[in-house]
Design a protein around this motif. Structure first.
Motif, PDB file in Angstrom:
ATOM      1  N   VAL A   1       0.828  -1.233   0.175  1.00 13.12           N
ATOM      2  CA  VAL A   1      -0.034   0.054   0.097  1.00 13.12           C
ATOM      3  C   VAL A   1       0.870   1.164  -0.042  1.00 13.12           C
ATOM      4  O   VAL A   1       0.632   2.036  -0.727  1.00 13.12           O
ATOM      5  CB  VAL A   1      -0.938  -0.003   1.294  1.00 13.12           C
ATOM      6  CG1 VAL A   1      -1.552   1.372   1.378  1.00 13.12           C
ATOM      7  CG2 VAL A   1      -2.180  -1.025   1.229  1.00 13.12           C
TER       8      VAL A   1
ATOM      9  N   LEU B   1     -10.513   2.916   0.366  1.00 12.89           N
ATOM     10  CA  LEU B   1      -9.300   2.447   0.541  1.00 12.89           C
ATOM     11  C   LEU B   1      -8.838   2.164   1.700  1.00 12.89           C
ATOM     12  O   LEU B   1      -7.737   1.254   1.970  1.00 12.89           O
ATOM     13  CB  LEU B   1      -8.451   3.716  -0.026  1.00 12.89           C
ATOM     14  CG  LEU B   1      -8.607   4.125  -1.409  1.00 12.89           C
ATOM     15  CD1 LEU B   1      -7.533   5.174  -1.817  1.00 12.89           C
ATOM     16  CD2 LEU B   1      -8.445   2.915  -2.698  1.00 12.89           C
TER      17      LEU B   1
ATOM     18  N   ILE C   1      -5.618  -1.191  -3.722  1.00 13.15           N
ATOM     19  CA  ILE C   1      -5.374  -0.614  -2.237  1.00 13.15           C
ATOM     20  C   ILE C   1      -6.680  -1.245  -1.603  1.00 13.15           C
ATOM     21  O   ILE C   1      -6.369  -1.541  -0.398  1.00 13.15           O
ATOM     22  CB  ILE C   1      -5.121   0.756  -2.142  1.00 13.15           C
ATOM     23  CG1 ILE C   1      -3.480   1.260  -2.806  1.00 13.15           C
ATOM     24  CG2 ILE C   1      -5.328   1.250  -0.690  1.00 13.15           C
ATOM     25  CD1 ILE C   1      -3.305   2.631  -2.993  1.00 13.15           C
TER      26      ILE C   1
ATOM     27  N   ASN D   1      -6.722  -3.279   1.703  1.00 14.36           N
ATOM     28  CA  ASN D   1      -6.683  -2.637   2.855  1.00 14.36           C
ATOM     29  C   ASN D   1      -8.303  -2.395   3.508  1.00 14.36           C
ATOM     30  O   ASN D   1      -8.281  -1.871   4.708  1.00 14.36           O
ATOM     31  CB  ASN D   1      -6.141  -1.380   2.565  1.00 14.36           C
ATOM     32  CG  ASN D   1      -5.356  -0.605   3.801  1.00 14.36           C
ATOM     33  OD1 ASN D   1      -4.889  -1.371   4.730  1.00 14.36           O
ATOM     34  ND2 ASN D   1      -5.567   0.813   3.973  1.00 14.36           N
TER      35      ASN D   1
END
Length: 469
Positions: A64, A246, A80, A84
């Protein structure tokens, strides 16, 4: 209860391998996650990470940070989110639960043990009994089939969740860029109106500007200032929506986005039969079919055990008064009050419910595919019209109005009205371009993911992977 030889052999075989498969939830879960990765990578070019330990968390965090070191592309944003997004991790955990259930189905039922001691007139009787559920052993293959089908459903649903997050991230990405682009444009307008308003103020002081025209200039500047605040708020809101998808916080929220939306494609995507592609590739339809298979197997088990579902075999050893005896005991449930017909009826209704749900999903999927393609073509035509016709014409009109104003052939009022119309056209052109890329996302994802919650998936990517699943 009559037991078919095939069922008996299957039960004994399952019992024989149960010990070999004990504790296999971890490998089953990893294999299932690999299958999900294969689906999502084929459809999006990216794959999620299952954060199940510190090593996986560190690896995802490093990736990331690498992606955030440069302005994000839409594919980087999707990756991402896959690495995440915490909501996605919850969906991925469903794989572990389904894998654990399958591992449990492979295990033999625990035997029971009872101990009884009786004493009478100095004589001690001791009874020991080991009990095993014969029904659970005989029908182990059916239970394994049920859990395997459920795991298949869990894999498809999880892949669907990953693709849905990917689609939501793409939409949020385009909205955030468009909102920032509008905010930058409105800021430029405000700076221009500020200079114009200052010039009008100076001219009014020396008597070269009448009161009405001066007020109109000041109102135009004040309106541009207000629009700047609105545009900034919208840009912040859209960026935060993307940030949440994200899964970023702290310093990572300062990620960079491109200053403008991507250019429109030279040619639209041509779809021969979007409905057929949808019915073939939609993951929610595949999950529905797998769910029906699971219920069909479950229905067979319910019918097989509906009449008698308790059959225990026991080994008995008894000692007392110096004598020892051994033997066995069979425990059988007598179906006097409950013949199992209600359980069978319930299983049949569940099967019918799943069949109707699958049929409804297929109908909705066809409609969503047609709607997504129409929206895509309409959005592209509209964006091209703004780019090639509306905005150039407005620019030309503004240039002509400026020339007429300089030649004292038009008033300040006419010039300001035209300027406002040009501003609206530019903002509308940005919105149309944003709407096209959102429609493109919907079309890309509507054929392979559940579009009912939020259209997701990939038509062109699915076409490239037509035989993959």
């Amino acid at each position: 209860m009559a037991v078919e030889p095939r069922t008996l052999r299957g039960g004994l075989a399952a019992a024989a391998i149960a010990l070999l498969l004990a504790g296999c939830a971890g490998p089953i879960a990893q294999s299932s996650f690999d299958d999900v990765n294969a689906i999502t990578k084929a459809k999006t070019g990216r794959q999620p990470a299952w954060i199940s330990n510190d090593e996986a968390a560190d690896k995802a965090r490093s990736r990331v940070e690498t992606l955030l070191a440069q302005p994000l592309t839409v594919d980087d944003a999707v990756e991402i989110a896959m690495l995440n997004n915490r909501a996605l991790q919850i969906d991925l955990s469903e794989l572990g639960l389904a894998a654990a259930d399958l591992a449990q189905a492979y295990r033999l039922p625990n035997p029971g043990f009872s101990f009884k001691r009786l004493e009478s007139a100095g004589v001690v009787d001791i009874e020991r009994k080991f009990t095993l559920s014969v029904v659970d052993v005989l029908f182990m293959p059916l239970r394994i089939d049920i859990e395997q089908n459920r795991l298949t459903v869990a894999k498809l649903n999880t892949a669907n969740a990953v693709l849905r997050i990917a689609a939501e991230t793409r939409r949020a990405y385009y909205r955030a860029i468009a909102a920032g682009q509008v905010a930058d444009y409105v800021m430029q307008v405000r700076e221009a109106t500020a200079a114009s308003a200052e010039l009008a103020r100076r001219m009014a002081r020396v008597g070269n500007f009448n009161t009405l025209d001066f007020a109109r200039e000041q109102a135009f500047h004040a309106d541009a200032t207000a629009q700047t605040g609105v545009a900034r708020r919208a840009a912040t809101s859209e960026r935060e929506k993307l940030t949440r998808l994200l899964g970023l916080w702290g310093p990572n929220t300062a990620f960079k986005l491109p200053p403008r939306l991507p250019d429109l494609p030279a040619q639209p995507v041509d779809v021969a039969d979007v409905e057929a592609t949808t019915v073939r590739d939609r993951l929610d339809i595949k999950a529905g079919r797998a769910a029906i298979d699971s219920l069909a197997t479950s229905l067979g088990l319910t019918r097989a055990t509906g009449f008698v579902n308790v059959l225990d075999a026991s080994y008995i050893r008894e000692t007392g008064g110096g004598a020892r005896s051994t033997g066995y005991e069979i425990s059988l449930e007598i179906p006097i009050f409950d013949w199992g017909d209600a359980k069978v009826a319930r299983a049949e209704y569940l099967y019918q419910q799943a069949a109707h749900r699958l049929a409804g999903t297929a109908v909705n999927a066809r409609s969503e595919a047609r709607e997504a393609y129409i929206n895509y073509r309409t959005a592209l035509d509209l964006a091209i019209a703004y780019r090639d016709e509306v905005v150039p014409l407005r620019t030309r009109i503004s240039e002509e109005m400026q020339l007429r104003y300089n030649g004292m052939l038009s008033s300040v009022f006419e010039l300001l009205i035209d300027a406002q119309a040009q501003i609206r056209s530019v903002i509308a052109a940005i919105d149309a371009q944003r709407d096209f890329w959102i429609a493109d996302t919907d079309l890309q994802f509507v054929t392979i993911a559940d579009a009912g919650m939020s259209a997701g998936g990939g038509l062109r990517l699915a076409g490239a992977d037509a035989g993959g699943d």
